[in-house]
Design a protein around this motif. Structure first.
Motif, PDB file in Angstrom:
ATOM      1  N   PRO A  56      10.500  61.893  82.684  1.00  0.00           N
ATOM      2  CA  PRO A  56      11.376  62.124  82.276  1.00  0.00           C
ATOM      3  C   PRO A  56      10.196  62.666  80.547  1.00  0.00           C
ATOM      4  O   PRO A  56      11.298  63.253  79.650  1.00  0.00           O
ATOM      5  N   ASP A  57       9.154  61.926  80.022  1.00  0.00           N
ATOM      6  CA  ASP A  57       8.085  62.518  79.286  1.00  0.00           C
ATOM      7  C   ASP A  57       7.367  63.916  79.528  1.00  0.00           C
ATOM      8  O   ASP A  57       7.057  63.869  79.062  1.00  0.00           O
ATOM      9  N   GLY A  58       7.507  64.314  81.289  1.00  0.00           N
ATOM     10  CA  GLY A  58       6.779  65.463  81.227  1.00  0.00           C
ATOM     11  C   GLY A  58       5.759  65.493  81.316  1.00  0.00           C
ATOM     12  O   GLY A  58       5.229  66.451  81.436  1.00  0.00           O
ATOM     13  N   PRO A  86       9.805  61.451  96.308  1.00  0.00           N
ATOM     14  CA  PRO A  86      10.319  60.095  94.898  1.00  0.00           C
ATOM     15  C   PRO A  86      11.332  60.649  93.629  1.00  0.00           C
ATOM     16  O   PRO A  86      10.621  61.900  93.035  1.00  0.00           O
ATOM     17  N   HIS A  87      12.119  59.541  93.024  1.00  0.00           N
ATOM     18  CA  HIS A  87      12.571  61.133  92.538  1.00  0.00           C
ATOM     19  C   HIS A  87      12.612  59.242  90.704  1.00  0.00           C
ATOM     20  O   HIS A  87      13.569  58.014  90.963  1.00  0.00           O
ATOM     21  N   LEU A  88      12.482  59.683  89.748  1.00  0.00           N
ATOM     22  CA  LEU A  88      12.188  58.781  88.927  1.00  0.00           C
ATOM     23  C   LEU A  88      13.817  58.307  87.940  1.00  0.00           C
ATOM     24  O   LEU A  88      14.674  60.221  87.647  1.00  0.00           O
ATOM     25  N   PRO A 100      11.216  68.429  81.375  1.00  0.00           N
ATOM     26  CA  PRO A 100      12.783  67.498  80.548  1.00  0.00           C
ATOM     27  C   PRO A 100      12.503  69.185  79.042  1.00  0.00           C
ATOM     28  O   PRO A 100      14.514  68.873  78.419  1.00  0.00           O
ATOM     29  N   ASP A 101      12.254  70.123  78.768  1.00  0.00           N
ATOM     30  CA  ASP A 101      12.539  70.613  77.563  1.00  0.00           C
ATOM     31  C   ASP A 101      13.582  71.625  78.145  1.00  0.00           C
ATOM     32  O   ASP A 101      12.938  72.610  77.335  1.00  0.00           O
ATOM     33  N   GLY A 102      13.236  72.188  79.946  1.00  0.00           N
ATOM     34  CA  GLY A 102      13.983  73.178  80.108  1.00  0.00           C
ATOM     35  C   GLY A 102      12.893  74.609  80.778  1.00  0.00           C
ATOM     36  O   GLY A 102      13.278  75.634  80.676  1.00  0.00           O
ATOM     37  N   SER A 140      21.041  55.881  84.068  1.00  0.00           N
ATOM     38  CA  SER A 140      19.681  55.206  84.745  1.00  0.00           C
ATOM     39  C   SER A 140      20.100  53.800  85.878  1.00  0.00           C
ATOM     40  O   SER A 140      18.905  52.919  86.298  1.00  0.00           O
ATOM     41  N   ASP A 141      21.268  53.132  86.182  1.00  0.00           N
ATOM     42  CA  ASP A 141      21.838  52.293  86.517  1.00  0.00           C
ATOM     43  C   ASP A 141      22.022  52.416  88.608  1.00  0.00           C
ATOM     44  O   ASP A 141      21.918  51.513  88.756  1.00  0.00           O
ATOM     45  N   ARG A 142      22.288  53.502  88.772  1.00  0.00           N
ATOM     46  CA  ARG A 142      22.784  53.795  89.713  1.00  0.00           C
ATOM     47  C   ARG A 142      22.223  55.342  89.932  1.00  0.00           C
ATOM     48  O   ARG A 142      21.752  56.618  89.710  1.00  0.00           O
ATOM     49  N   PHE A 143      22.038  55.387  91.214  1.00  0.00           N
ATOM     50  CA  PHE A 143      21.936  56.566  92.411  1.00  0.00           C
ATOM     51  C   PHE A 143      22.267  57.276  93.149  1.00  0.00           C
ATOM     52  O   PHE A 143      23.014  56.773  94.077  1.00  0.00           O
TER      53      PHE A 143
END
Length: 303
Positions: free
Chosen positions: A171-173, A215-217, A123-125, A277-280
């Motif tokens: 997302p929080d790493g 798996p993809h969050l 997340p921080d790249g 976060s509503d679609r993929f």
């Protein structure tokens, strides 16, 4: 390099948490794979014919992203958190960094004797997570590896002896999510798992009779998508009857939505969630669906 078979279509779909499935783009001219959703929400980034393409969601336009100085690309590409950079895996086995607007690419992996298949950016790249295949030998199990995003020493993360794939950061790493064969003695029986980046707390997320990959969050961490192959599948082959599955991350065993598609390889290889976060996005390839029991090679170059 994969292409469409005569009569086969490539369809890019948008799946909603509400259960809707909307067609965003269809073509019989080029096989597109593995959408990433741009940070501004306006487009999808896909690979096809060894190049990157931008699909505008408002008008359905498809335009090449003119990345230079890199060999043909495969379907392992991930956007950096800045929304301006993309990391890509190429057919020479290396990972490159390039401007998302187009321009010269810079190689970030070293000649360490392995092929490198990117799947995650922290997340921080600052860090990348990839699958290392020793000597590019696809009969060998893939290993989970992390490295600084600007190049440097790689660090192996122990997730057991089984083949693993698709490692990406939460997302929080704090976690790496992946699929792995380490929980089964049945060849090819990939299951969903997670592990801390330091290799601690390796745990299975879902015990199933199917073969579960990638798996993809969602960006807010509340939902996840993955692709479910038929039992007995080895690797992640193309043109099978598969399911695209949506779950809540606090209950992986209870699907919220399931969409059957013809696909597998290329359908959901990388994170394709919208910023909201509503679609993929996912890709289907109707027109050449193979029986689930048809033999396939264990590993599939292009990842």
């Amino acid at each position: 390099m994969r292409g469409l078979w005569p009569g086969q279509q490539c369809e890019v779909w948008i799946a909603s948490a509400t259960g809707a499935l909307d067609l965003a783009y269809s073509t019989g001219n080029m096989l597109l794979e593995a959408p990433n959703w741009s940070l501004d929400g306006s487009s999808l980034i896909l690979n096809g014919d060894g190049k990157l393409w931008r699909l505008g969601l408002a008008d359905g336009s498809l335009a090449e992203v003119p990345v230079t100085g890199v060999p043909a690309l495969n379907n392992d590409h991930v956007l950096a958190p800045d929304g301006k950079t993309i990391y890509v895996s190429a057919d020479d086995g290396h990972i490159y960094r390039a401007p998302l607007a187009g321009g010269p690419a810079t190689r970030v992996t070293s000649d360490d004797g392995s092929f490198h298949f990117l799947h995650g950016v922290s997340p921080d790249g600052s860090e990348l997570a990839y699958v290392g295949i020793e000597a590019g030998d696809f009969t060998r199990a893939g290993r989970l590896v992390t490295m600084p995003s600007d190049g440097g020493a790689a660090a192996a993360v122990d997730v057991g002896p089984g083949h693993c794939d698709g490692p990406e950061y939460s997302p929080d790493g704090k976690w790496l999510y992946l699929n792995t064969e380490s929980f089964s003695t049945v060849p090819g029986h990939a299951q969903l798992a997670r592990v801390r980046p330091d290799g601690s707390q390796f745990e299975q997320l879902l015990a199933s009779g199917t073969v579960d990959w990638f798996p993809h969050l969602s960006p807010d961490g509340s939902l996840a998508s993955y692709v479910r192959f038929p039992a007995g599948t080895q690797g992640h082959p193309a043109d099978l009857p598969v399911d695209v599955v949506l779950v809540a991350t606090d209950d992986w065993a209870t699907p919220l939505q399931t969409w059957p598609v013809s696909g597998g390889q290329g359908t959901l290889n990388v994170n394709s969630w919208s910023p909201a976060s509503d679609r993929f996005a996912c890709v289907a390839y109707p027109g050449r669906e193979q029986p689930a029991a048809e033999p396939e090679a264990r590993r599939h170059p292009g990842h």
